[in-house]
Design an enzyme around this catalytic site. Structure first.
Site, PDB file in Angstrom:
ATOM      1  N   GLY A  96       1.420  -1.456   4.310  1.00  0.00           N
ATOM      2  CA  GLY A  96       1.799  -0.132   3.854  1.00  0.00           C
ATOM      3  C   GLY A  96       2.716   0.603   4.799  1.00  0.00           C
TER       4      GLY A  96
ATOM      5  N   ASN B  91       0.856  -1.178   0.000  1.00  0.00           N
ATOM      6  CA  ASN B  91       0.000   0.000   0.000  1.00  0.00           C
ATOM      7  C   ASN B  91       0.907   1.248   0.000  1.00  0.00           C
ATOM      8  OD1 ASN B  91      -1.417   2.256   1.105  1.00  0.00           O
ATOM      9  ND2 ASN B  91      -3.052   0.870   1.742  1.00  0.00           N
TER      10      ASN B  91
ATOM     11  N   GLU C 290      -8.578   0.339  -2.827  1.00  0.00           N
ATOM     12  CA  GLU C 290      -9.306   0.303  -1.568  1.00  0.00           C
ATOM     13  C   GLU C 290     -10.249   1.492  -1.561  1.00  0.00           C
ATOM     14  OE1 GLU C 290      -6.376  -0.305   1.610  1.00  0.00           O
ATOM     15  OE2 GLU C 290      -7.863   0.752   2.840  1.00  0.00           O
TER      16      GLU C 290
HETATM   17  N1  PXP Z   1      -5.652  -3.113   4.476  1.00  0.00           N
HETATM   18  C1  PXP Z   1      -6.571  -2.154   4.606  1.00  0.00           C
HETATM   19  C2  PXP Z   1      -7.988  -2.528   4.318  1.00  0.00           C
HETATM   20  C3  PXP Z   1      -6.243  -0.856   4.985  1.00  0.00           C
HETATM   21  O1  PXP Z   1      -7.195   0.081   5.138  1.00  0.00           O
HETATM   22  C4  PXP Z   1      -4.889  -0.536   5.200  1.00  0.00           C
HETATM   23  C5  PXP Z   1      -4.495   0.872   5.549  1.00  0.00           C
HETATM   24  O2  PXP Z   1      -4.710   1.711   4.489  1.00  0.00           O
HETATM   25  C6  PXP Z   1      -3.942  -1.571   5.050  1.00  0.00           C
HETATM   26  C7  PXP Z   1      -4.347  -2.848   4.709  1.00  0.00           C
HETATM   27  C8  PXP Z   1      -2.495  -1.335   5.274  1.00  0.00           C
HETATM   28  O3  PXP Z   1      -2.297  -1.027   6.603  1.00  0.00           O
HETATM   29  P1  PXP Z   1      -0.875  -0.507   7.087  1.00  0.00           P
HETATM   30  O4  PXP Z   1      -0.625   0.775   6.359  1.00  0.00           O
HETATM   31  O5  PXP Z   1      -1.057  -0.328   8.550  1.00  0.00           O
HETATM   32  O6  PXP Z   1       0.107  -1.564   6.735  1.00  0.00           O
END
Ligand code: PXP
Length: 399
Positions: free
Chosen positions: A369, A163, A226
């Site tokens: 991300g 991400n 997303e």
């Molecule tokens: N999955 C979803 C559905 C998310 O909303 C996010 C954050 O944008 C992530 C994964 C990734 O999370 P992180 O940035 O904490 O790794």
């Protein structure tokens, strides 16, 4: 191969996935060349029941993890004339398995699989208590079988989708054009990422429309958009056609996505969005908490994927709380997989918390991300991606 699994009522508390264990046991029997007309019974009990069996049949005090009772062991030899082939019974204490799973940092199902393997080898005549050489022989066979099971993982190697929202967060801090999430995505792909994820928020706080358009044109792996299920963003998604979308709950005031979707409460509107996407050939993933009801409803309304929220596991304070959250994720992933859903996981995963999740054989992709972008500030993005990839690959090679 007639494998009969039965459960003491107490086992309900552990949400054991009987289909998964049945499938693994059948694979083990095949690997051990047990003929397909042989019966095997596995009973999952609590500590009280196994303690009684341990005392009664082995004259040992206290509960144990697994007991094996070969058919006709110590009984009338005429039983060997019985036409049905019986291997015997394996009895496993789920209470002990749960404690051991947490001690060895495994999922409950991984531990139960080990205990089934161990019990089965006893039924087949292996015995680690007879001599040191037999103990080594049995241990080697156990390792060989678990290795083979690993190679029949439910999914191939876990994929890593990255991400890149927070590259855009840095750009938006100055309202300029640098750093560019499109360039970041290219670096992630070159470092081995299997996909790129961006969240186009209603308030456009980081990713903007131009990013999604350019990413669609430049990404060579897979673009996962997303988004909240709102009208404007749905129209954009239908025009851009990402490889998949992940529907998330979106609140204006939140720093990041806070919890999973309440699929049951929004069943009708989510089903409508899924249907629109289906007609456009875009698979939909629903971001949900590790919860049985959410999984069932996601499957009912036609989602292709669920993404299991790993945030509570990552934020858990103390080992016990984290173990509990991990077990919830492991069980939910098994449940979703058995229902035919494809399973992803993500949120809050970092270089410490990812390995255990990547080791779950029912999860096909992780979406990560913030941790990677944060590390990239010190090591460069290429290095940060490769470091995470190494963790994911090593963990998904483990059973
Ligand atoms: N999955 C979803 C559905 C998310 O909303 C996010 C954050 O944008 C992530 C994964 C990734 O999370 P992180 O940035 O904490 O790794």
């Amino acid at each position: 191969m007639p494998v009969n699994l039965s459960f003491h009522p107490h086992c309900q508390d552990f949400r054991i996935n009987s289909c998964l264990l049945h499938r693994r046991t059948t694979t083990l029997l095949r690997e051990c060349r047990v003929t397909t007309d042989t019966n095997l019974s596995i009973r999952f009990v609590d500590d009280t029941e196994i303690q009684w069996l341990n005392e009664h049949y082995r004259h040992k005090n206290g509960p144990t993890n697994v007991l094996s009772f070969p058919f006709a062991d110590g009984a009338d030899s005429s039983l060997s004339q019985v036409p049905i082939k019986e291997l015997g019974d394996i009895v496993i204490s789920v209470d002990t398995a749960w404690r051991e799973a947490n001690e060895f940092k495994q999922s409950l199902h991984e531990r139960l699989t080990w205990l089934i393997t161990h019990g089965l080898l006893h039924l087949l005549g292996y015995d680690h208590e007879r001599s040191e050489s037999e103990a080594i022989h049995m241990q080697d066979k156990e390792q060989e079988l678990l290795h083979k099971l690993h190679h029949s993982r439910s999914t191939a190697m876990t994929h890593l989708a990255i991400n890149v929202d927070h590259i855009a967060t840095i750009r938006q801090a100055r309202g300029g054009i640098e750093p560019d999430p499109v360039a970041a995505a290219a670096i992630c792909e070159m470092a081995g990422a299997s996909g790129i994820v961006v969240h186009l928020r209603e308030d456009r706080r980081h990713i903007i429309d131009r990013d999604v358009r350019l990413l669609r044109e430049t990404i060579k792996t897979k673009l996962n958009l997303e988004m909240g299920a709102n009208k404007e963003i749905i129209t954009i998604a239908l025009a851009i056609k990402p490889d998949m979308i992940t529907l998330v709950p979106e609140k204006r005031q939140e720093l990041t996505t806070e919890g999973g979707l309440d699929v049951a409460a929004q069943k009708k509107s989510l089903a409508k969005t899924i249907d629109k996407m289906r007609k456009a050939g875009i698979p939909v993933s629903l971001f949900i908490d590790p919860d049985s009801q959410q999984i069932k409803t996601a499957q009912e309304i036609g989602a292709t994927f669920v993404e299991i929220h790993t945030g509570r596991y990552c934020d858990a304070v103390g080992e016990k709380a984290r173990d509990q959250e991990f077990q919830l994720i492991a069980t939910s992933a098994d449940e979703a997989y058995q229902m035919g859903l494809r399973v992803c996981a993500g949120h809050g995963l970092n270089y410490q918390t990812t390995a255990r999740i990547a080791g779950l054989d029912t999860i096909e992709e992780l979406s990560i991300g913030h941790a990677i972008i944060a590390r990239a500030a010190f090591t460069g993005l290429d290095r940060a991606v490769r470091d995470m990839l190494a963790i994911v690959q090593k963990a998904s090679k483990r059973y």
